[in-house]
Motif scaffolding. Sequence first.
Motif, PDB file in Angstrom:
ATOM      1  N   ASP A 108       0.887  -1.072  -0.019  1.00  0.00           N
ATOM      2  CA  ASP A 108      -0.167   0.177  -0.101  1.00  0.00           C
ATOM      3  C   ASP A 108       0.799   1.300   0.019  1.00  0.00           C
ATOM      4  O   ASP A 108       0.613   2.079  -0.844  1.00  0.00           O
ATOM      5  N   GLU A 109       2.018   1.271   0.986  1.00  0.00           N
ATOM      6  CA  GLU A 109       2.638   2.368   0.936  1.00  0.00           C
ATOM      7  C   GLU A 109       3.557   2.775  -0.528  1.00  0.00           C
ATOM      8  O   GLU A 109       3.499   3.895  -0.782  1.00  0.00           O
ATOM      9  N   ILE A 110       4.083   1.939  -0.911  1.00  0.00           N
ATOM     10  CA  ILE A 110       4.856   1.805  -2.196  1.00  0.00           C
ATOM     11  C   ILE A 110       4.170   2.342  -3.347  1.00  0.00           C
ATOM     12  O   ILE A 110       4.372   3.363  -4.127  1.00  0.00           O
ATOM     13  N   ILE A 111       2.806   1.542  -3.508  1.00  0.00           N
ATOM     14  CA  ILE A 111       1.971   1.894  -4.553  1.00  0.00           C
ATOM     15  C   ILE A 111       1.457   3.378  -4.295  1.00  0.00           C
ATOM     16  O   ILE A 111       1.399   4.082  -5.414  1.00  0.00           O
ATOM     17  N   GLU A 112       0.938   3.698  -3.192  1.00  0.00           N
ATOM     18  CA  GLU A 112       0.198   4.841  -3.043  1.00  0.00           C
ATOM     19  C   GLU A 112       1.179   6.103  -2.810  1.00  0.00           C
ATOM     20  O   GLU A 112       1.217   7.111  -3.512  1.00  0.00           O
ATOM     21  N   ARG A 113       2.268   6.173  -2.051  1.00  0.00           N
ATOM     22  CA  ARG A 113       3.260   7.241  -1.773  1.00  0.00           C
ATOM     23  C   ARG A 113       4.433   7.294  -2.494  1.00  0.00           C
ATOM     24  O   ARG A 113       4.920   8.310  -2.661  1.00  0.00           O
ATOM     25  N   VAL A 114       5.128   6.183  -2.992  1.00  0.00           N
ATOM     26  CA  VAL A 114       6.156   6.196  -3.800  1.00  0.00           C
ATOM     27  C   VAL A 114       5.986   6.320  -5.343  1.00  0.00           C
ATOM     28  O   VAL A 114       6.265   7.273  -6.051  1.00  0.00           O
ATOM     29  N   VAL A 115       5.143   5.412  -6.025  1.00  0.00           N
ATOM     30  CA  VAL A 115       4.763   4.987  -7.325  1.00  0.00           C
ATOM     31  C   VAL A 115       3.732   6.439  -7.645  1.00  0.00           C
ATOM     32  O   VAL A 115       3.949   7.167  -8.683  1.00  0.00           O
ATOM     33  N   PRO A 171     -17.082   6.993 -10.433  1.00  0.00           N
ATOM     34  CA  PRO A 171     -15.980   6.388 -10.667  1.00  0.00           C
ATOM     35  C   PRO A 171     -15.268   6.491  -9.073  1.00  0.00           C
ATOM     36  O   PRO A 171     -15.348   7.221  -8.184  1.00  0.00           O
ATOM     37  N   ILE A 172     -14.145   5.279  -8.930  1.00  0.00           N
ATOM     38  CA  ILE A 172     -13.632   5.221  -7.649  1.00  0.00           C
ATOM     39  C   ILE A 172     -12.166   5.432  -8.123  1.00  0.00           C
ATOM     40  O   ILE A 172     -11.551   4.748  -9.001  1.00  0.00           O
ATOM     41  N   ARG A 173     -11.314   6.303  -7.431  1.00  0.00           N
ATOM     42  CA  ARG A 173      -9.859   6.527  -7.446  1.00  0.00           C
ATOM     43  C   ARG A 173      -9.273   5.182  -7.023  1.00  0.00           C
ATOM     44  O   ARG A 173      -9.318   4.950  -5.750  1.00  0.00           O
ATOM     45  N   VAL A 174      -8.234   4.482  -7.797  1.00  0.00           N
ATOM     46  CA  VAL A 174      -7.492   3.198  -7.195  1.00  0.00           C
ATOM     47  C   VAL A 174      -6.095   3.573  -7.600  1.00  0.00           C
ATOM     48  O   VAL A 174      -5.969   4.021  -8.627  1.00  0.00           O
ATOM     49  N   TYR A 175      -5.333   3.429  -6.650  1.00  0.00           N
ATOM     50  CA  TYR A 175      -3.790   3.212  -6.851  1.00  0.00           C
ATOM     51  C   TYR A 175      -3.474   1.982  -7.387  1.00  0.00           C
ATOM     52  O   TYR A 175      -3.941   0.933  -6.974  1.00  0.00           O
ATOM     53  N   ALA A 176      -2.608   2.019  -8.473  1.00  0.00           N
ATOM     54  CA  ALA A 176      -2.223   0.747  -9.186  1.00  0.00           C
ATOM     55  C   ALA A 176      -0.995   1.007  -9.605  1.00  0.00           C
ATOM     56  O   ALA A 176      -0.485   2.288  -9.826  1.00  0.00           O
ATOM     57  N   LEU A 177      -0.549  -0.232 -10.051  1.00  0.00           N
ATOM     58  CA  LEU A 177       0.842   0.079 -11.070  1.00  0.00           C
ATOM     59  C   LEU A 177       0.503   0.072 -12.592  1.00  0.00           C
ATOM     60  O   LEU A 177      -0.071  -1.206 -12.926  1.00  0.00           O
ATOM     61  N   VAL A 178       0.672   1.027 -13.359  1.00  0.00           N
ATOM     62  CA  VAL A 178      -0.038   0.734 -14.804  1.00  0.00           C
ATOM     63  C   VAL A 178       1.503   0.831 -15.556  1.00  0.00           C
ATOM     64  O   VAL A 178       2.093   1.526 -15.425  1.00  0.00           O
ATOM     65  N   THR A 179       1.165  -0.304 -16.562  1.00  0.00           N
ATOM     66  CA  THR A 179       2.309  -0.421 -17.447  1.00  0.00           C
ATOM     67  C   THR A 179       1.520   0.111 -19.001  1.00  0.00           C
ATOM     68  O   THR A 179       0.606  -0.479 -19.378  1.00  0.00           O
TER      69      THR A 179
END
Length: 162
Positions: free
Chosen positions: A29-36, A67-75
């Motif tokens: 959670d921390e990496i996806i939301e706060r770093v990436v 719509p719902i805001r979702v933190y994710a890793l996008v390629t």
Amino acid sequence: MGKWERPAQPPAPLFLGEKERNLVKQINDEIIERVVGQQVLYFPIDVDNTEFHPLYGEAIEKTFLHPIRVYALVTYNGVETTDLENIALDKSTKITVNFHKRRLTEDQNLFVREGDFVRFGSIYYEIVKLNEPKLLFGQPESRFEISADCIRARDGVFNLSL
């Protein structure tokens, strides 16, 4: 006296208790939301107000929830050109969105489905394929990622009637 005795229960799995799963969730959670910091807007289909075909289960006109805001890793997978049997060329843009499964299901009460839409930047994409490729500590019952292959929605396909 020197004889070995079988224990009544097998030992607990190494490094796979509830505390370890929670630690992995917290770190992800921390990496996806706060770093990436990449995010998408997720548009789930309103199952109650969309009329599905009784036999095929498809809907011509879909209605969506807010719509719902979702933190994710996008390629971003780039633009792909295909030949439509020597008639014309077709270009499509694709992305892969990697969602953190527990974050979605436990914290946001969201379940990713094929046919839902996401917005990345200013472009809308339709989810066409789902996969759960990652296992936590190699345990098949502990999948922690949902990978969604998405294609750019053509103009007029995605109607934002909320």
